[in-house]
Design an enzyme around this catalytic site. Structure first.
Site, PDB file in Angstrom:
ATOM      1  N   ASN A  92       0.806  -1.235   0.000  1.00 25.42           N
ATOM      2  CA  ASN A  92       0.000   0.000   0.000  1.00 25.42           C
ATOM      3  C   ASN A  92       0.840   1.287   0.000  1.00 25.42           C
ATOM      4  O   ASN A  92       0.398   2.307  -0.504  1.00 25.42           O
ATOM      5  CB  ASN A  92      -1.039  -0.012   1.132  1.00 25.42           C
ATOM      6  CG  ASN A  92      -0.434  -0.197   2.492  1.00 25.42           C
ATOM      7  OD1 ASN A  92       0.753  -0.505   2.612  1.00 25.42           O
ATOM      8  ND2 ASN A  92      -1.232  -0.026   3.523  1.00 25.42           N
ATOM      9  N   LYS A 137      12.406  -7.319   1.225  1.00 18.67           N
ATOM     10  CA  LYS A 137      11.504  -7.930   0.234  1.00 18.67           C
ATOM     11  C   LYS A 137      10.297  -7.021   0.046  1.00 18.67           C
ATOM     12  O   LYS A 137       9.498  -6.843   0.971  1.00 18.67           O
ATOM     13  CB  LYS A 137      11.007  -9.302   0.697  1.00 18.67           C
ATOM     14  CG  LYS A 137      10.212  -9.998  -0.415  1.00 18.67           C
ATOM     15  CD  LYS A 137       9.338 -11.127   0.075  1.00 18.67           C
ATOM     16  CE  LYS A 137       7.960 -10.687   0.487  1.00 18.67           C
ATOM     17  NZ  LYS A 137       7.091 -10.141  -0.576  1.00 18.67           N
ATOM     18  N   PRO A 138      10.156  -6.433  -1.152  1.00 11.94           N
ATOM     19  CA  PRO A 138       8.940  -5.651  -1.404  1.00 11.94           C
ATOM     20  C   PRO A 138       7.782  -6.598  -1.684  1.00 11.94           C
ATOM     21  O   PRO A 138       7.991  -7.789  -1.907  1.00 11.94           O
ATOM     22  CB  PRO A 138       9.292  -4.858  -2.668  1.00 11.94           C
ATOM     23  CG  PRO A 138      10.348  -5.652  -3.361  1.00 11.94           C
ATOM     24  CD  PRO A 138      11.064  -6.466  -2.314  1.00 11.94           C
ATOM     25  N   ALA A 139       6.560  -6.076  -1.690  1.00  6.70           N
ATOM     26  CA  ALA A 139       5.401  -6.906  -2.012  1.00  6.70           C
ATOM     27  C   ALA A 139       5.494  -7.347  -3.478  1.00  6.70           C
ATOM     28  O   ALA A 139       5.960  -6.580  -4.329  1.00  6.70           O
ATOM     29  CB  ALA A 139       4.132  -6.113  -1.767  1.00  6.70           C
ATOM     30  N   GLU A 186       4.337  -3.942  12.136  1.00  2.00           N
ATOM     31  CA  GLU A 186       3.293  -2.921  11.916  1.00  2.00           C
ATOM     32  C   GLU A 186       2.158  -3.640  11.220  1.00  2.00           C
ATOM     33  O   GLU A 186       2.214  -3.872  10.016  1.00  2.00           O
ATOM     34  CB  GLU A 186       3.817  -1.782  11.030  1.00  2.00           C
ATOM     35  CG  GLU A 186       4.984  -1.016  11.599  1.00  2.00           C
ATOM     36  CD  GLU A 186       4.652  -0.267  12.866  1.00  2.00           C
ATOM     37  OE1 GLU A 186       3.454  -0.092  13.180  1.00  2.00           O
ATOM     38  OE2 GLU A 186       5.596   0.127  13.569  1.00  2.00           O
ATOM     39  N   CYS A 196      -3.381   1.219   6.791  1.00  2.08           N
ATOM     40  CA  CYS A 196      -3.614   0.577   8.092  1.00  2.08           C
ATOM     41  C   CYS A 196      -4.137   1.548   9.147  1.00  2.08           C
ATOM     42  O   CYS A 196      -4.747   1.119  10.123  1.00  2.08           O
ATOM     43  CB  CYS A 196      -2.346  -0.123   8.561  1.00  2.08           C
ATOM     44  SG  CYS A 196      -0.911   0.913   8.443  1.00  2.08           S
ATOM     45  N   GLU A 233     -11.320  -5.214   9.320  1.00  2.00           N
ATOM     46  CA  GLU A 233     -10.667  -4.084   8.660  1.00  2.00           C
ATOM     47  C   GLU A 233     -11.133  -4.094   7.197  1.00  2.00           C
ATOM     48  O   GLU A 233     -10.986  -5.108   6.506  1.00  2.00           O
ATOM     49  CB  GLU A 233      -9.146  -4.275   8.746  1.00  2.00           C
ATOM     50  CG  GLU A 233      -8.371  -3.061   8.315  1.00  2.00           C
ATOM     51  CD  GLU A 233      -6.861  -3.254   8.445  1.00  2.00           C
ATOM     52  OE1 GLU A 233      -6.401  -4.404   8.507  1.00  2.00           O
ATOM     53  OE2 GLU A 233      -6.144  -2.238   8.456  1.00  2.00           O
TER      54      GLU A 233
HETATM   55  O1  LIG Z   1      -0.568   1.575   5.930  1.00  5.38           O
HETATM   56  C1  LIG Z   1       0.502   1.807   6.453  1.00  5.38           C
HETATM   57  C2  LIG Z   1       1.229   3.100   6.475  1.00  5.38           C
HETATM   58  C3  LIG Z   1       0.333   4.260   6.569  1.00  5.38           C
HETATM   59  C4  LIG Z   1       1.015   5.510   7.060  1.00  5.38           C
HETATM   60  O2  LIG Z   1       2.242   5.516   7.251  1.00  5.38           O
HETATM   61  O3  LIG Z   1       0.327   6.484   7.276  1.00  5.38           O
END
Ligand SMILES: O=CCCC(=O)O
Length: 490
Positions: A157, A180-182, A255, A289, A386
């Site tokens: 994201n 590792k990126p997505a 996170e 998130c 969520e």
């Molecule tokens: O979704 C994760 C990161 C969102 C943020 O850093 O504001």
């Protein structure tokens, strides 16, 4: 729209200062979520390539941690300046692989840059302590040292900001990283690795492996050379990584998912609350998130709030993030669409009113309309899960106690928001909310200065801020003993 510097578009992994393919030569396609077209491919790497990257990071660690914080900070600063100089290209790449509107992609680059700048400065501010003696023939110290080789796994994201929020503090502290990126959004990380090399970050200090998430994740958690794993993603995957890391008691930062409550009290400035909700909820099409997820509005103002919100939601334009009029991009993939559709259909079937949206703009696409549901009750799935999509679901409440109880009734504890003009209530609520982050009269809390992270099932550790670098440092306690220390004439 074309990139100015095509070299930023890297379709190979970056290990030990070399651009490389998977041992099998297999690749993964990366799709543009707006139209499903293949943008490019990346190597489908697995355990063996990850183990190799870890070895490179281990070799590079010796010289990197021997540099002074000031020297590491100066190199990070060069990385910052190169990212800044190339941010239009990087934003374009971000919109292509992630789908967010270009203006938001530029905003993400600014956010990503803030972490590099911050930790370039923090690199020179790692202090230890001289501790009070317990015996006169001893001297006690606490010194801080880099943790060592770190693994980093990030979500799709925020493909740029999550790289810099993890890699900058690690490098500043003197650690080396295998990232590792997505699979869905690897190009941002690869472009950042390209610029890192140009900035003079030595080979092996920052490595990017792409490919099989299960194999790479297993190696990063099971390999004892990796002393810390930092992860952003779902609670489900975080739990699995935590179990895998238990075998060698690896240090962890997680996170994970949020399920943010957003409370609007009867004394709130409703226009400000609506702006706050729009900013929080529709950032990245609700795929954040810290997004507002459960919206609680006091019964006395709910009608006015909903009417005003519908009007604002109807102004939003859904479409291709490259179109400058678009304010809402596609969801990331079909799984995301299926989840959002399931939650909306369940709420509708159980009696929620659909005041706006409620469906895909066009079947077969990932373009889900900005949606407003009224009358959410606790038996609906949307009240607990969520959403990760552009859907506002409003629940009505009557008392502060009721709102707080509903807000805290979740295993998640990342971000919470409320709007109120009452100072004493604000203080009470701030203390009562079981969340790592609280936004009062704002829907936007993310920046490089605030400690970002959650409690409960939302994770462990904090990123950004003056606390963020501590996650990549170990404290060593030193006890120096010597007879002459207590007989010293000085
Ligand atoms: O979704 C994760 C990161 C969102 C943020 O850093 O504001």
């Amino acid at each position: 729209m074309e990139m100015r510097d095509r070299l930023l578009f890297r379709q190979q992994a970056y290990v030990g200062g070399e651009w490389c393919d998977a041992d099998s030569r297999e690749t993964l396609d990366v799709l543009n979520p707006f139209d499903g077209n293949v943008i490019g491919t990346v190597p489908k790497m697995g355990q063996a390539e990850t183990a190799r990257a870890i070895r490179c990071a281990d070799v590079a660690l010796v010289a990197w941690k021997a540099k002074t914080g000031k020297e590491r900070g100066a190199i990070l600063r060069k990385w910052h300046d190169l990212i800044e100089a190339n941010s239009d290209d990087l934003a374009l790449l971000l919109t292509l692989e992630q789908g967010k509107p270009l203006a938001e992609a530029k905003g993400e680059l600014t956010y990503a840059l803030s972490f590099v700048e911050w930790f370039a400065e923090e690199a020179k501010r790692v202090y230890g302590d001289v501790l009070p003696n317990t015996r006169s023939d001893q001297r006690l110290l606490a010194i801080k040292q880099p943790v060592g080789v770190c693994g980093a796994i990030i979500a799709w994201n925020f493909p740029s900001a999550l790289v810099t929020r993890k890699v900058s503090p690690a490098l500043a502290a003197g650690c080396t990283v295998v990232l590792k990126p997505a699979e869905l959004t690897p190009f941002a990380a690869l472009a950042l690795a390209h610029l890192a090399a140009q900035a003079g970050i030595p080979p092996g200090v920052f490595n990017v492996v792409t490919g099989d998430p299960v194999q790479i994740g297993k190696e990063l958690s099971a390999n004892p050379v990796v002393r810390k794993l930092t992860f952003t993603g779902s609670t489900e995957t975080g739990r699995l990584l935590m179990q895998q890391c238990a075998s060698n008691i690896k240090k962890l930062s997680l996170e994970l998912g949020g399920n943010a409550p957003f409370i609007v009290f009867e004394d709130a400035d409703l226009d400000a609350a609506i702006e706050g909700l729009l900013a929080s909820k529709f950032r990245n099409a609700g795929q954040t998130c810290v997004c507002a997820n459960r919206v609680y509005v006091h019964a006395a103002v709910v009608d006015e709030f909903a009417d005003k919100l519908v009007a604002r939601i109807r102004q939003m334009k859904l479409g291709n993030g490259l179109d400058s009029a678009v304010s809402l991009g596609p969801l990331i993939d079909r799984r995301a669409v299926a989840k959002v559709s399931r939650l909306v259909e369940d709420a509708r079937a159980k009696g929620a009113q659909v005041l706006a949206g409620g469906k895909l703009q066009k079947e077969g696409t990932l373009l889900y309309e900005a949606t407003l549901l009224l009358g959410i009750t606790s038996d609906m799935q949307i009240a607990r899960e969520e959403i990760f999509g552009p859907v506002v679901g409003i629940t009505t409440f009557s008392t502060e106690q009721e709102a707080l109880a509903m807000a805290n009734d979740s295993p998640s504890g990342l971000a919470a928001y409320f709007f109120s003009a009452d100072l004493e209530r604000s203080w009470r609520l701030m203390e009562g909310l079981e969340y790592g982050i609280v936004g009062i009269n704002t829907g936007m809390v993310s920046n490089e200065v605030g400690p970002f992270g959650g409690i409960k099932e939302s994770g462990v550790g904090r990123e950004g801020s003056k606390y963020g670098i501590e996650e990549f440092l170990e404290i060593k306690y030193v006890c120096l003993s010597g007879k002459s220390l207590n007989t010293s004439p000085y």
